[in-house]
Write a protein that holds these residues in place. Sequence first.
Motif, PDB file in Angstrom:
ATOM      1  N   VAL A 139       0.838  -1.209   0.000  1.00 19.42           N
ATOM      2  CA  VAL A 139       0.000   0.000   0.000  1.00 19.42           C
ATOM      3  C   VAL A 139       0.871   1.256   0.000  1.00 19.42           C
ATOM      4  O   VAL A 139       0.619   2.204  -0.749  1.00 19.42           O
ATOM      5  CB  VAL A 139      -0.962  -0.001   1.210  1.00 19.42           C
ATOM      6  N   GLN A 140       1.912   1.260   0.821  1.00 18.08           N
ATOM      7  CA  GLN A 140       2.795   2.430   0.904  1.00 18.08           C
ATOM      8  C   GLN A 140       3.562   2.652  -0.401  1.00 18.08           C
ATOM      9  O   GLN A 140       3.713   3.792  -0.851  1.00 18.08           O
ATOM     10  CB  GLN A 140       3.778   2.281   2.071  1.00 18.08           C
ATOM     11  N   LEU A 141       4.048   1.580  -0.996  1.00 18.41           N
ATOM     12  CA  LEU A 141       4.771   1.705  -2.266  1.00 18.41           C
ATOM     13  C   LEU A 141       3.862   2.276  -3.353  1.00 18.41           C
ATOM     14  O   LEU A 141       4.253   3.188  -4.089  1.00 18.41           O
ATOM     15  CB  LEU A 141       5.332   0.348  -2.703  1.00 18.41           C
ATOM     16  N   LYS A 142       2.643   1.748  -3.445  1.00 23.26           N
ATOM     17  CA  LYS A 142       1.707   2.248  -4.455  1.00 23.26           C
ATOM     18  C   LYS A 142       1.351   3.707  -4.207  1.00 23.26           C
ATOM     19  O   LYS A 142       1.262   4.499  -5.141  1.00 23.26           O
ATOM     20  CB  LYS A 142       0.457   1.375  -4.486  1.00 23.26           C
ATOM     21  N   ALA A 143       1.176   4.077  -2.947  1.00 22.15           N
ATOM     22  CA  ALA A 143       0.851   5.465  -2.600  1.00 22.15           C
ATOM     23  C   ALA A 143       1.987   6.420  -2.952  1.00 22.15           C
ATOM     24  O   ALA A 143       1.758   7.605  -3.200  1.00 22.15           O
ATOM     25  CB  ALA A 143       0.524   5.565  -1.106  1.00 22.15           C
ATOM     26  N   ASN A 144       3.211   5.892  -3.004  1.00 23.84           N
ATOM     27  CA  ASN A 144       4.374   6.713  -3.335  1.00 23.84           C
ATOM     28  C   ASN A 144       4.762   6.607  -4.808  1.00 23.84           C
ATOM     29  O   ASN A 144       5.859   7.019  -5.194  1.00 23.84           O
ATOM     30  CB  ASN A 144       5.555   6.346  -2.442  1.00 23.84           C
ATOM     31  N   GLY A 145       3.884   6.043  -5.635  1.00 24.77           N
ATOM     32  CA  GLY A 145       4.095   6.052  -7.069  1.00 24.77           C
ATOM     33  C   GLY A 145       4.786   4.844  -7.669  1.00 24.77           C
ATOM     34  O   GLY A 145       5.105   4.845  -8.857  1.00 24.77           O
ATOM     35  N   TYR A 146       5.035   3.819  -6.886  1.00 26.71           N
ATOM     36  CA  TYR A 146       5.649   2.599  -7.408  1.00 26.71           C
ATOM     37  C   TYR A 146       4.545   1.646  -7.876  1.00 26.71           C
ATOM     38  O   TYR A 146       3.623   1.353  -7.110  1.00 26.71           O
ATOM     39  CB  TYR A 146       6.504   1.908  -6.338  1.00 26.71           C
ATOM     40  N   HIS A 147       4.623   1.198  -9.118  1.00 26.18           N
ATOM     41  CA  HIS A 147       3.564   0.343  -9.638  1.00 26.18           C
ATOM     42  C   HIS A 147       4.077  -0.923 -10.312  1.00 26.18           C
ATOM     43  O   HIS A 147       3.296  -1.793 -10.641  1.00 26.18           O
ATOM     44  CB  HIS A 147       2.682   1.126 -10.606  1.00 26.18           C
ATOM     45  N   ASN A 148       5.372  -1.034 -10.516  1.00 24.87           N
ATOM     46  CA  ASN A 148       5.950  -2.234 -11.122  1.00 24.87           C
ATOM     47  C   ASN A 148       6.363  -3.170  -9.983  1.00 24.87           C
ATOM     48  O   ASN A 148       7.530  -3.302  -9.646  1.00 24.87           O
ATOM     49  CB  ASN A 148       7.140  -1.866 -12.010  1.00 24.87           C
ATOM     50  N   ILE A 149       5.346  -3.796  -9.372  1.00 25.10           N
ATOM     51  CA  ILE A 149       5.539  -4.580  -8.156  1.00 25.10           C
ATOM     52  C   ILE A 149       5.174  -6.038  -8.412  1.00 25.10           C
ATOM     53  O   ILE A 149       4.143  -6.323  -9.015  1.00 25.10           O
ATOM     54  CB  ILE A 149       4.667  -4.025  -7.005  1.00 25.10           C
ATOM     55  N   VAL A 150       6.026  -6.941  -7.940  1.00 26.60           N
ATOM     56  CA  VAL A 150       5.745  -8.373  -7.990  1.00 26.60           C
ATOM     57  C   VAL A 150       5.598  -8.844  -6.548  1.00 26.60           C
ATOM     58  O   VAL A 150       6.506  -8.677  -5.738  1.00 26.60           O
ATOM     59  CB  VAL A 150       6.877  -9.164  -8.684  1.00 26.60           C
ATOM     60  N   ALA A 151       4.439  -9.395  -6.242  1.00 28.74           N
ATOM     61  CA  ALA A 151       4.150  -9.884  -4.897  1.00 28.74           C
ATOM     62  C   ALA A 151       4.271 -11.403  -4.881  1.00 28.74           C
ATOM     63  O   ALA A 151       3.631 -12.090  -5.667  1.00 28.74           O
ATOM     64  CB  ALA A 151       2.746  -9.461  -4.484  1.00 28.74           C
ATOM     65  N   ILE A 152       5.101 -11.920  -3.989  1.00 25.60           N
ATOM     66  CA  ILE A 152       5.315 -13.365  -3.889  1.00 25.60           C
ATOM     67  C   ILE A 152       4.943 -13.811  -2.478  1.00 25.60           C
ATOM     68  O   ILE A 152       5.347 -13.186  -1.491  1.00 25.60           O
ATOM     69  CB  ILE A 152       6.779 -13.729  -4.193  1.00 25.60           C
ATOM     70  N   ASP A 153       4.167 -14.887  -2.405  1.00 27.81           N
ATOM     71  CA  ASP A 153       3.803 -15.426  -1.102  1.00 27.81           C
ATOM     72  C   ASP A 153       3.577 -16.928  -1.229  1.00 27.81           C
ATOM     73  O   ASP A 153       3.281 -17.420  -2.320  1.00 27.81           O
ATOM     74  CB  ASP A 153       2.543 -14.753  -0.557  1.00 27.81           C
ATOM     75  N   LYS A 154       3.699 -17.643  -0.134  1.00 29.24           N
ATOM     76  CA  LYS A 154       3.538 -19.097  -0.156  1.00 29.24           C
ATOM     77  C   LYS A 154       2.128 -19.540   0.233  1.00 29.24           C
ATOM     78  O   LYS A 154       1.773 -20.682   0.032  1.00 29.24           O
ATOM     79  CB  LYS A 154       4.556 -19.758   0.765  1.00 29.24           C
ATOM     80  N   HIS A 155       1.324 -18.637   0.778  1.00 32.54           N
ATOM     81  CA  HIS A 155      -0.015 -18.990   1.246  1.00 32.54           C
ATOM     82  C   HIS A 155      -1.063 -18.649   0.193  1.00 32.54           C
ATOM     83  O   HIS A 155      -1.326 -17.483  -0.072  1.00 32.54           O
ATOM     84  CB  HIS A 155      -0.331 -18.292   2.567  1.00 32.54           C
ATOM     85  N   HIS A 156      -1.656 -19.684  -0.374  1.00 34.34           N
ATOM     86  CA  HIS A 156      -2.615 -19.522  -1.464  1.00 34.34           C
ATOM     87  C   HIS A 156      -3.800 -18.631  -1.067  1.00 34.34           C
ATOM     88  O   HIS A 156      -4.205 -17.753  -1.824  1.00 34.34           O
ATOM     89  CB  HIS A 156      -3.106 -20.891  -1.922  1.00 34.34           C
ATOM     90  N   GLU A 157      -4.362 -18.855   0.118  1.00 30.98           N
ATOM     91  CA  GLU A 157      -5.537 -18.098   0.555  1.00 30.98           C
ATOM     92  C   GLU A 157      -5.211 -16.612   0.693  1.00 30.98           C
ATOM     93  O   GLU A 157      -5.970 -15.755   0.236  1.00 30.98           O
ATOM     94  CB  GLU A 157      -6.077 -18.638   1.888  1.00 30.98           C
ATOM     95  N   ASN A 158      -4.095 -16.302   1.326  1.00 30.57           N
ATOM     96  CA  ASN A 158      -3.698 -14.904   1.503  1.00 30.57           C
ATOM     97  C   ASN A 158      -3.386 -14.248   0.162  1.00 30.57           C
ATOM     98  O   ASN A 158      -3.693 -13.079  -0.055  1.00 30.57           O
ATOM     99  CB  ASN A 158      -2.487 -14.797   2.427  1.00 30.57           C
ATOM    100  N   LEU A 159      -2.776 -15.006  -0.729  1.00 35.01           N
ATOM    101  CA  LEU A 159      -2.443 -14.476  -2.049  1.00 35.01           C
ATOM    102  C   LEU A 159      -3.714 -14.172  -2.843  1.00 35.01           C
ATOM    103  O   LEU A 159      -3.769 -13.187  -3.581  1.00 35.01           O
ATOM    104  CB  LEU A 159      -1.556 -15.460  -2.797  1.00 35.01           C
ATOM    105  N   SER A 160      -4.751 -14.964  -2.663  1.00 38.96           N
ATOM    106  CA  SER A 160      -6.035 -14.705  -3.325  1.00 38.96           C
ATOM    107  C   SER A 160      -6.626 -13.381  -2.849  1.00 38.96           C
ATOM    108  O   SER A 160      -7.150 -12.604  -3.645  1.00 38.96           O
ATOM    109  CB  SER A 160      -7.021 -15.841  -3.047  1.00 38.96           C
TER     110      SER A 160
END
Length: 69
Positions: free
Chosen positions: A22-43
């Motif tokens: 949220v903070q990165l997007k609010a500061n103008g960063y949009h080329n973001i790759v989010a990686i996580d191991k938990h399927h439910e949280n990633l959904s």
Amino acid sequence: MGKTKKIVILGAAGLVGQNLLVQLKANGYHNIVAIDKHHENLSVLKNLHSDIEARRKSTRLNSSHVAIS
């Protein structure tokens, strides 16, 4: 770092990762790759932030997963 550089967040679907996202997007960063191991949280993350790239990563770690800079 320029705001067009790709940022990879490990554990992005957790509490800290979601707040950082949220903070990165609010500061103008949009080329973001989010990686996580938990399927439910990633959904949930994908539903909240459909504009970012989200990937599921296994918990297995080997030398090809380690980046040193």
